[in-house]
Scaffold this active site. Sequence first.
Site, PDB file in Angstrom:
ATOM      1  N   SER A  80      64.881 -10.310  83.535  1.00  0.00           N
ATOM      2  CA  SER A  80      66.064  -9.686  83.445  1.00  0.00           C
ATOM      3  C   SER A  80      66.885 -10.271  82.630  1.00  0.00           C
ATOM      4  O   SER A  80      67.023 -11.526  82.004  1.00  0.00           O
ATOM      5  CB  SER A  80      66.746 -10.093  84.922  1.00  0.00           C
ATOM      6  OG  SER A  80      68.242  -9.865  84.984  1.00  0.00           O
TER       7      SER A  80
ATOM      8  N   TYR B 152      69.795 -16.599  90.961  1.00  0.00           N
ATOM      9  CA  TYR B 152      69.173 -15.376  90.862  1.00  0.00           C
ATOM     10  C   TYR B 152      68.538 -15.637  89.356  1.00  0.00           C
ATOM     11  O   TYR B 152      67.240 -15.533  89.115  1.00  0.00           O
ATOM     12  CB  TYR B 152      69.735 -13.922  90.829  1.00  0.00           C
ATOM     13  CG  TYR B 152      69.181 -13.060  90.183  1.00  0.00           C
ATOM     14  CD1 TYR B 152      67.595 -12.587  90.796  1.00  0.00           C
ATOM     15  CD2 TYR B 152      69.457 -12.257  89.243  1.00  0.00           C
ATOM     16  CE1 TYR B 152      67.081 -11.501  90.298  1.00  0.00           C
ATOM     17  CE2 TYR B 152      68.785 -11.111  88.607  1.00  0.00           C
ATOM     18  CZ  TYR B 152      67.550 -10.685  89.373  1.00  0.00           C
ATOM     19  OH  TYR B 152      66.720  -9.794  88.705  1.00  0.00           O
TER      20      TYR B 152
ATOM     21  N   LYS C 256      64.557 -16.220  87.849  1.00  0.00           N
ATOM     22  CA  LYS C 256      63.843 -15.613  86.809  1.00  0.00           C
ATOM     23  C   LYS C 256      63.323 -16.480  85.522  1.00  0.00           C
ATOM     24  O   LYS C 256      62.328 -16.172  85.155  1.00  0.00           O
ATOM     25  CB  LYS C 256      64.657 -14.310  86.333  1.00  0.00           C
ATOM     26  CG  LYS C 256      64.794 -13.317  87.338  1.00  0.00           C
ATOM     27  CD  LYS C 256      63.661 -12.512  87.612  1.00  0.00           C
ATOM     28  CE  LYS C 256      63.789 -11.567  88.795  1.00  0.00           C
ATOM     29  NZ  LYS C 256      62.563 -11.052  89.235  1.00  0.00           N
TER      30      LYS C 256
HETATM   31  P1  NAD Z   1      64.132  -3.286  94.692  1.00  0.00           P
HETATM   32  O1  NAD Z   1      64.846  -4.210  95.722  1.00  0.00           O
HETATM   33  O2  NAD Z   1      64.357  -1.878  94.689  1.00  0.00           O
HETATM   34  O3  NAD Z   1      62.569  -3.749  94.789  1.00  0.00           O
HETATM   35  C1  NAD Z   1      62.159  -4.877  95.148  1.00  0.00           C
HETATM   36  C2  NAD Z   1      60.871  -4.631  95.817  1.00  0.00           C
HETATM   37  O4  NAD Z   1      60.120  -5.830  96.398  1.00  0.00           O
HETATM   38  C3  NAD Z   1      61.067  -3.868  97.103  1.00  0.00           C
HETATM   39  O5  NAD Z   1      60.372  -2.918  97.553  1.00  0.00           O
HETATM   40  C4  NAD Z   1      61.174  -5.149  98.176  1.00  0.00           C
HETATM   41  O6  NAD Z   1      60.822  -4.719  99.569  1.00  0.00           O
HETATM   42  C5  NAD Z   1      59.810  -5.754  97.727  1.00  0.00           C
HETATM   43  N1  NAD Z   1      59.713  -7.269  98.140  1.00  0.00           N
HETATM   44  C6  NAD Z   1      60.846  -8.287  98.336  1.00  0.00           C
HETATM   45  N2  NAD Z   1      60.305  -9.198  98.520  1.00  0.00           N
HETATM   46  C7  NAD Z   1      58.841  -9.031  98.704  1.00  0.00           C
HETATM   47  C8  NAD Z   1      57.883  -9.902  99.250  1.00  0.00           C
HETATM   48  N3  NAD Z   1      58.170 -11.307  99.488  1.00  0.00           N
HETATM   49  N4  NAD Z   1      56.582  -9.613  99.202  1.00  0.00           N
HETATM   50  C9  NAD Z   1      56.252  -8.241  98.969  1.00  0.00           C
HETATM   51  N5  NAD Z   1      57.103  -7.254  98.499  1.00  0.00           N
HETATM   52  C10 NAD Z   1      58.760  -7.900  98.232  1.00  0.00           C
HETATM   53  O7  NAD Z   1      64.514  -3.927  93.113  1.00  0.00           O
HETATM   54  P2  NAD Z   1      64.403  -3.198  91.974  1.00  0.00           P
HETATM   55  O8  NAD Z   1      65.616  -2.794  91.206  1.00  0.00           O
HETATM   56  O9  NAD Z   1      63.309  -2.155  91.882  1.00  0.00           O
HETATM   57  O10 NAD Z   1      63.765  -4.524  91.047  1.00  0.00           O
HETATM   58  C11 NAD Z   1      62.510  -4.786  90.639  1.00  0.00           C
HETATM   59  C12 NAD Z   1      62.313  -6.041  89.960  1.00  0.00           C
HETATM   60  O11 NAD Z   1      63.215  -6.008  88.657  1.00  0.00           O
HETATM   61  C13 NAD Z   1      62.971  -7.198  90.859  1.00  0.00           C
HETATM   62  O12 NAD Z   1      62.199  -8.330  90.566  1.00  0.00           O
HETATM   63  C14 NAD Z   1      64.155  -7.610  89.900  1.00  0.00           C
HETATM   64  O13 NAD Z   1      64.499  -8.673  90.022  1.00  0.00           O
HETATM   65  C15 NAD Z   1      63.999  -7.265  88.660  1.00  0.00           C
HETATM   66  N6  NAD Z   1      65.156  -6.665  87.869  1.00  0.00           N
HETATM   67  C16 NAD Z   1      65.929  -5.628  88.569  1.00  0.00           C
HETATM   68  C17 NAD Z   1      67.008  -5.070  87.855  1.00  0.00           C
HETATM   69  C18 NAD Z   1      67.842  -4.254  88.267  1.00  0.00           C
HETATM   70  O14 NAD Z   1      69.052  -4.059  88.044  1.00  0.00           O
HETATM   71  N7  NAD Z   1      67.530  -3.211  89.331  1.00  0.00           N
HETATM   72  C19 NAD Z   1      67.563  -5.731  86.744  1.00  0.00           C
HETATM   73  C20 NAD Z   1      66.706  -6.717  86.206  1.00  0.00           C
HETATM   74  C21 NAD Z   1      65.533  -7.166  86.809  1.00  0.00           C
END
Ligand code: NAD
Length: 359
Positions: free
Chosen positions: A131, A155, A159
Amino acid sequence: MANVLITGGAGFIGSHTCLVLLEAGHQLVALDNFATSSPESLRRVLAIAPPAAKARLRVLEGDIRDPLALDQAFSLGGGRFDAVIHFAGLKSVDQSVREPLSYWDVNVAGSRNLLSAMIKHHCHTLVFSSSATVYGHPHHIPIAESAPVQPINPYGHTKAAVEQMLADLASTVIENQAVAPSAERPPWRIARLRYFNPVGAHPSGRIGEDPLGPPSNLFPFVSQVALGQRPALRIFGADWPTPDGTGIRDYIHVMDLAEGHLAALEALWNGPAQMLTLNLGRGRGYSVLEVVKAFEQASGRSVPFQFVARRPGDAPWSVADPSEAGRQLGWWARRDLEEMCRDGWAWQRSHPQGYRSVG
Ligand code: NAD
Ligand code: UDP
């Protein structure tokens, strides 16, 4: 056709990436414990995907912290994956301040567990969701990958910790007794992708972002105000050192981001052992007021707002220099703010309660 494990495949970015990978002909196992998502997202992915792709996605409910679930995922993948795309994790900055140990547990211990399973099952190719949060308060805009990693919340710390774990792994030295004194490195192919602000939805409006509880991010909040589910947007600060006084972010359409994962997967799979660290952003910043205006135009609804105090920990600007991703992957974000608003609105309007909505 690559055989790929997608952790967190049911989430916002994961579901869009599953669709793009299926359309590109890859075979997937999505592992998710549905902690922050719904299995409905992957049913929708199958409904949108071309008929021939449907047999290429299998879904497994399980937790990345559970070694047995990971073994099960690998056996569902025929014992061996060509690559893993690792989305699973927790992503709320606010929650991470309140529950830091949950973040270290899921994001760091979960990733460590996944990497152990990959080693056990001889898979050394990984695309990791990092991120822009790892940059904290950047000194220069646009932000290049060489900018210091100095996260400012739990958070971001998790990362950065996983990024470091991956760097250590990529430089592991294996003593080769047979041909001493030379040492070898295991053939890790790793992409650490630093996302900026993913927004929007698939243009069909059938998959999109479905936050649990009141959204803390701007786009889902604005959508809910436009729908009349919330009375007004609270804009955190009118006195930032930006042209209109509101915060500036680099919003990227989730479909562009999904295509970035496809490009990273294919670059690693076809390339040498390496570790890539890449910003995935558009390289263009918009203020909160510009987003509100664009959303009003796309939705035809008004988005009332009021100015309130700055949100603690916010940075005034965050805009990527995405040129390295262009050079390494031949990938550039193509969709503009209007498309982000239009597609995000199509999803929100037809799914006022997210995947709990009928339709
Ligand atoms: P999201 O919450 O929609 O998706 C995360 C998924 O991981 C969910 O389906 C959740 O059920 C699953 N999950 C959580 N804990 C788990 C576990 N212990 N075992 C198995 N599955 C698990 O989030 P997103 O927006 O799709 O983000 C995906 C990734 O991208 C994350 O790692 C997040 O930190 C990173 N990210 C997101 C953003 C954003 O703004 N959306 C920005 C930068 C980085
Ligand atoms: N923001 C806002 N009101 C909200 C949510 C966000 O004014 O209800 C602002 C926030 O201060 C920032 C921008 O919108 O300037 C993007 O915030 P978001 O939380 O979506 O992304 P992040 O700050 O994590 O990059």
